[in-house]
Design a protein around this motif. Structure first.
Motif, PDB file in Angstrom:
ATOM      1  N   LEU A 102      36.769  45.734 -45.829  1.00 35.54           N
ATOM      2  CA  LEU A 102      35.927  44.556 -45.576  1.00 35.54           C
ATOM      3  C   LEU A 102      35.958  43.527 -46.707  1.00 35.54           C
ATOM      4  N   ASN A 103      36.734  43.833 -47.763  1.00 42.86           N
ATOM      5  CA  ASN A 103      36.841  42.920 -48.912  1.00 42.86           C
ATOM      6  C   ASN A 103      35.483  42.619 -49.542  1.00 42.86           C
ATOM      7  N   VAL A 104      34.706  43.686 -49.748  1.00 45.87           N
ATOM      8  CA  VAL A 104      33.417  43.554 -50.420  1.00 45.87           C
ATOM      9  C   VAL A 104      33.355  44.604 -51.529  1.00 45.87           C
ATOM     10  N   SER A 105      32.314  44.522 -52.372  1.00 42.63           N
ATOM     11  CA  SER A 105      32.153  45.512 -53.432  1.00 42.63           C
ATOM     12  C   SER A 105      31.710  46.846 -52.827  1.00 42.63           C
ATOM     13  N   LYS A 106      31.913  47.912 -53.591  1.00 43.28           N
ATOM     14  CA  LYS A 106      31.492  49.233 -53.121  1.00 43.28           C
ATOM     15  C   LYS A 106      29.987  49.275 -52.895  1.00 43.28           C
ATOM     16  N   GLU A 107      29.256  48.583 -53.775  1.00 47.50           N
ATOM     17  CA  GLU A 107      27.802  48.570 -53.640  1.00 47.50           C
ATOM     18  C   GLU A 107      27.379  47.839 -52.367  1.00 47.50           C
ATOM     19  N   ASP A 108      28.035  46.729 -52.079  1.00 49.05           N
ATOM     20  CA  ASP A 108      27.684  45.944 -50.891  1.00 49.05           C
ATOM     21  C   ASP A 108      28.127  46.620 -49.604  1.00 49.05           C
ATOM     22  N   ALA A 109      29.144  47.468 -49.693  1.00 50.94           N
ATOM     23  CA  ALA A 109      29.663  48.128 -48.490  1.00 50.94           C
ATOM     24  C   ALA A 109      28.580  48.940 -47.784  1.00 50.94           C
ATOM     25  N   GLU A 110      27.628  49.445 -48.555  1.00 50.20           N
ATOM     26  CA  GLU A 110      26.545  50.233 -47.974  1.00 50.20           C
ATOM     27  C   GLU A 110      25.723  49.431 -46.963  1.00 50.20           C
ATOM     28  N   ASN A 111      25.762  48.099 -47.092  1.00 47.74           N
ATOM     29  CA  ASN A 111      24.923  47.239 -46.241  1.00 47.74           C
ATOM     30  C   ASN A 111      25.615  46.820 -44.946  1.00 47.74           C
ATOM     31  N   HIS A 112      26.833  47.338 -44.702  1.00 44.83           N
ATOM     32  CA  HIS A 112      27.596  46.855 -43.538  1.00 44.83           C
ATOM     33  C   HIS A 112      28.161  48.041 -42.751  1.00 44.83           C
ATOM     34  N   LYS A 113      27.265  48.786 -42.115  1.00 46.75           N
ATOM     35  CA  LYS A 113      27.681  49.975 -41.377  1.00 46.75           C
ATOM     36  C   LYS A 113      27.600  49.796 -39.860  1.00 46.75           C
ATOM     37  N   GLY A 163      46.661  39.682 -29.534  1.00 49.76           N
ATOM     38  CA  GLY A 163      45.800  38.745 -28.821  1.00 49.76           C
ATOM     39  C   GLY A 163      44.534  39.370 -28.281  1.00 49.76           C
ATOM     40  N   GLU A 164      44.476  40.700 -28.212  1.00 52.52           N
ATOM     41  CA  GLU A 164      43.281  41.354 -27.681  1.00 52.52           C
ATOM     42  C   GLU A 164      42.163  41.390 -28.717  1.00 52.52           C
ATOM     43  N   SER A 165      40.912  41.372 -28.216  1.00 47.35           N
ATOM     44  CA  SER A 165      39.725  41.497 -29.058  1.00 47.35           C
ATOM     45  C   SER A 165      38.905  42.677 -28.573  1.00 47.35           C
ATOM     46  N   PHE A 166      38.293  43.392 -29.515  1.00 50.18           N
ATOM     47  CA  PHE A 166      37.487  44.563 -29.136  1.00 50.18           C
ATOM     48  C   PHE A 166      36.563  44.911 -30.296  1.00 50.18           C
ATOM     49  N   THR A 167      35.631  45.786 -30.009  1.00 49.85           N
ATOM     50  CA  THR A 167      34.627  46.184 -31.010  1.00 49.85           C
ATOM     51  C   THR A 167      34.965  47.559 -31.580  1.00 49.85           C
ATOM     52  N   GLY A 215      27.582  36.597 -41.631  1.00 48.33           N
ATOM     53  CA  GLY A 215      28.134  37.944 -41.817  1.00 48.33           C
ATOM     54  C   GLY A 215      29.550  37.914 -42.379  1.00 48.33           C
ATOM     55  N   ILE A 216      30.119  39.076 -42.528  1.00 47.09           N
ATOM     56  CA  ILE A 216      31.469  39.203 -43.096  1.00 47.09           C
ATOM     57  C   ILE A 216      32.509  38.767 -42.082  1.00 47.09           C
ATOM     58  N   LYS A 226      47.040  44.045 -37.870  1.00 45.45           N
ATOM     59  CA  LYS A 226      46.539  42.925 -38.657  1.00 45.45           C
ATOM     60  C   LYS A 226      45.737  41.987 -37.758  1.00 45.45           C
ATOM     61  N   GLY A 227      44.692  41.415 -38.343  1.00 43.08           N
ATOM     62  CA  GLY A 227      43.895  40.486 -37.556  1.00 43.08           C
ATOM     63  C   GLY A 227      42.620  40.079 -38.266  1.00 43.08           C
ATOM     64  N   VAL A 228      41.712  39.466 -37.501  1.00 43.78           N
ATOM     65  CA  VAL A 228      40.440  38.986 -38.035  1.00 43.78           C
ATOM     66  C   VAL A 228      39.361  40.018 -37.746  1.00 43.78           C
ATOM     67  N   ILE A 229      38.631  40.412 -38.803  1.00 45.76           N
ATOM     68  CA  ILE A 229      37.550  41.387 -38.669  1.00 45.76           C
ATOM     69  C   ILE A 229      36.236  40.640 -38.861  1.00 45.76           C
ATOM     70  N   THR A 230      35.382  40.627 -37.812  1.00 44.18           N
ATOM     71  CA  THR A 230      34.156  39.816 -37.828  1.00 44.18           C
ATOM     72  C   THR A 230      32.939  40.700 -37.598  1.00 44.18           C
ATOM     73  N   GLU A 231      31.933  40.553 -38.463  1.00 45.27           N
ATOM     74  CA  GLU A 231      30.721  41.355 -38.360  1.00 45.27           C
ATOM     75  C   GLU A 231      29.875  40.909 -37.169  1.00 45.27           C
ATOM     76  N   LEU A 232      29.251  41.893 -36.480  1.00 45.36           N
ATOM     77  CA  LEU A 232      28.438  41.614 -35.289  1.00 45.36           C
ATOM     78  C   LEU A 232      26.993  42.033 -35.494  1.00 45.36           C
ATOM     79  N   ASN A 233      26.115  41.407 -34.698  1.00 40.86           N
ATOM     80  CA  ASN A 233      24.731  41.853 -34.617  1.00 40.86           C
ATOM     81  C   ASN A 233      24.646  43.093 -33.739  1.00 40.86           C
ATOM     82  N   GLU A 234      23.459  43.695 -33.682  1.00 42.23           N
ATOM     83  CA  GLU A 234      23.277  44.880 -32.848  1.00 42.23           C
ATOM     84  C   GLU A 234      23.522  44.593 -31.371  1.00 42.23           C
ATOM     85  N   ASP A 235      23.268  43.315 -30.950  1.00 38.78           N
ATOM     86  CA  ASP A 235      23.480  42.979 -29.534  1.00 38.78           C
ATOM     87  C   ASP A 235      24.917  42.578 -29.225  1.00 38.78           C
ATOM     88  N   GLY A 236      25.793  42.659 -30.223  1.00 39.03           N
ATOM     89  CA  GLY A 236      27.198  42.354 -30.019  1.00 39.03           C
ATOM     90  C   GLY A 236      27.570  40.917 -30.292  1.00 39.03           C
TER      91      GLY A 236
END
Length: 454
Positions: A232-243, A210-214, A182-183, A166-176
């Motif tokens: 990600l708690n998004v719609s199925k349609e929106d999920a396509e946009n977060h890969k 306590g650890e964080s990783f990608t 973002g989500i 369990k934890g916090v899931i945070t969306e990243l840019n391509e550069d990390g």
């Protein structure tokens, strides 16, 4: 009325029905009287129409219907009373003359007759029976499954193979970097054990609170929209946009602590107080596995028995043309153009059904209501076991079995299954089985080799 039967050959015959006026005249008169009571005609009320008018208007139609019914009843009564094993439907023969103005009629029907079958089901027939060995490794694997099923979840410090993370899931840019807008899933939860990608599983292995990783959520589930939207708690349609990649900040780890070997655990598994020691438990596990593997052995025996018996019986002579007509009458998609191809496809199964009937008659097999209930109980037990319900009380199992049999379609399938079980049990007793002890791998190779040979 006179009914005669004459054989054309071993699988075809002709039923001839001779109908005289006295056989149907009274019934025609009775029906015309009923019509006269109920039908009105111009200038006449119901019940007042002259008999001559009724006869002229309805006589031929009523006569045709009565004769048709009388002939049909006579045909099927004769087949029943003479115990003719008819295949398909009787076919009116070309040349049947039906002059509605005639008084006497002679009608002929071609019928297909099941061939006499020597099943070869006796001690001279040898069929292999494969007994699958239960190994210590199989017992150990089953034990691990039970210990896990009856284990308890508790907080842990490190992610292991059983962990919920369990934890916090945070969306990243391509550069990390964290993606603006973002989500962010504050109460995210994942189970790495069920990831479809081994590399993603390894990312979580050994991580601590306590650890964080990608990691990449899309990669964990092969971009399945339903699984990704849930994570990600998004719609199925929106999920396509977060890969892309996401950051995971671990807040809590829940691990599964397997159940320990003790009497409470043994009772949970087997539902009784008889198992007190580890030795008793391992013996019970072995018997459980032997029972499950016996089902596999019996299934394989049914395949080998069917092949051996059909090989021994050889090619049967069947009333092919009558059976083709019957198939066309049952399926409007079948025509004169495609019936030969379809008949070639279904003929082997038609042959096997006839052979099964002959075996059942030879061995005097009848499926009882109790046989069907036993089969329904086995199905119910198997279904409940899939949900971890191993020790359902007999009364509850009976209720479930009876409920299954209330469905007419399901009941027919269960009766058919019960018939097959009884058939192959009887075949096994009647033939000579060549018992062979094999490992699971050797047993599975039997199927793999057959597939490779096709």
């Amino acid at each position: 009325m006179k009914v005669d039967f004459a054989k054309i050959d071993d699988v075809n015959g002709v039923v001839t029905i001779t109908l005289e006026e006295k056989d149907y005249a009274d019934k025609v008169k009775d029906q015309l009287k009923e019509i006269g009571k109920k039908h009105a005609e111009p200038g006449f009320r119901p019940g007042k129409v002259p008999a001559g008018i009724i006869l002229k208007k309805y006589g031929k139609g009523v006569k045709y219907d009565v004769i048709n019914k009388e002939v049909g009843n006579a045909l099927y009564e004769y087949i029943k009373n003479e115990n003719l094993h008819v295949l398909g439907n009787p076919v009116p023969m070309q040349g049947n003359e039906f002059d509605i103005d005639a008084k006497d009629f002679e009608l002929k029907f071609k019928v297909g007759i099941a061939p006499e079958i020597d099943t070869h089901v006796n001690k001279d027939l040898h069929i292999p029976y494969y007994n699958i060995k239960v190994t210590d490794e199989m017992i150990e694997t089953q034990d691990k499954q039970f210990r896990r099923r009856f284990g308890k979840q508790e907080p842990g410090d490190t992610v292991d193979a059983t962990a919920l993370v369990k934890g916090v899931i945070t969306e990243l840019n391509e550069d990390g970097s964290v993606k603006e807008g973002g989500i962010v899933v504050e109460n995210g939860i994942v189970a790495p054990e069920y990831f479809k990608n081994d590399d993603q599983k390894k990312i979580f292995e050994g991580k601590k609170v306590g650890e964080s990783f990608t990691f990449n959520p899309a990669a964990t589930c092969d971009s399945n929209p339903a699984e990704l939207s849930s994570m990600l708690n998004v719609s199925k349609e929106d999920a396509e946009n977060h890969k892309g990649d996401f950051k995971f900040d671990i807040k809590e780890i829940i691990v599964l602590k397997p159940a320990e070997h003790n009497e409470e655990f043994y009772k949970s598994v087997f539902g009784n107080d008889e198992i007190k020691t580890e030795e008793d438990y391992n013996k019970a596990l072995k018997e459980l596995l032997e029972g499950a593997l016996a089902n596999d052995s019996n299934f394989r025996f049914s395949m080998d028995a069917k092949k051996a018996i059909l090989d021994a019986v050889g090619e049967l002579t069947l009333p092919d043309e009558i059976l083709k007509d019957f198939l066309k009458s049952q399926n409007e998609q079948l025509t004169d153009e495609n019936i030969d191809e379809e008949y070639i496809r279904v003929r082997p199964e038609l042959t096997w059904e006839l052979v099964k009937e002959a075996i059942a008659k030879q061995l005097d097999l009848k499926v009882t209501e109790e046989d069907a209930l036993d089969t329904a109980r086995a199905i119910a037990r198997q279904q409940l076991a899939q949900y971890g319900m191993m020790n359902v009380p007999a009364e509850a199992l009976d209720r479930y079995a009876h409920d299954i049999l209330k469905d007419q379609k399901a009941a027919q399938q269960i009766y058919n299954q019960a018939a097959d079980l009884k058939l192959f049990d009887a075949i096994r007793d009647a033939v000579t089985t060549d018992d062979k002890e094999v490992s699971v791998e050797e047993f599975n190779d039997l199927f793999r080799n057959e597939l490779a040979a096709e």
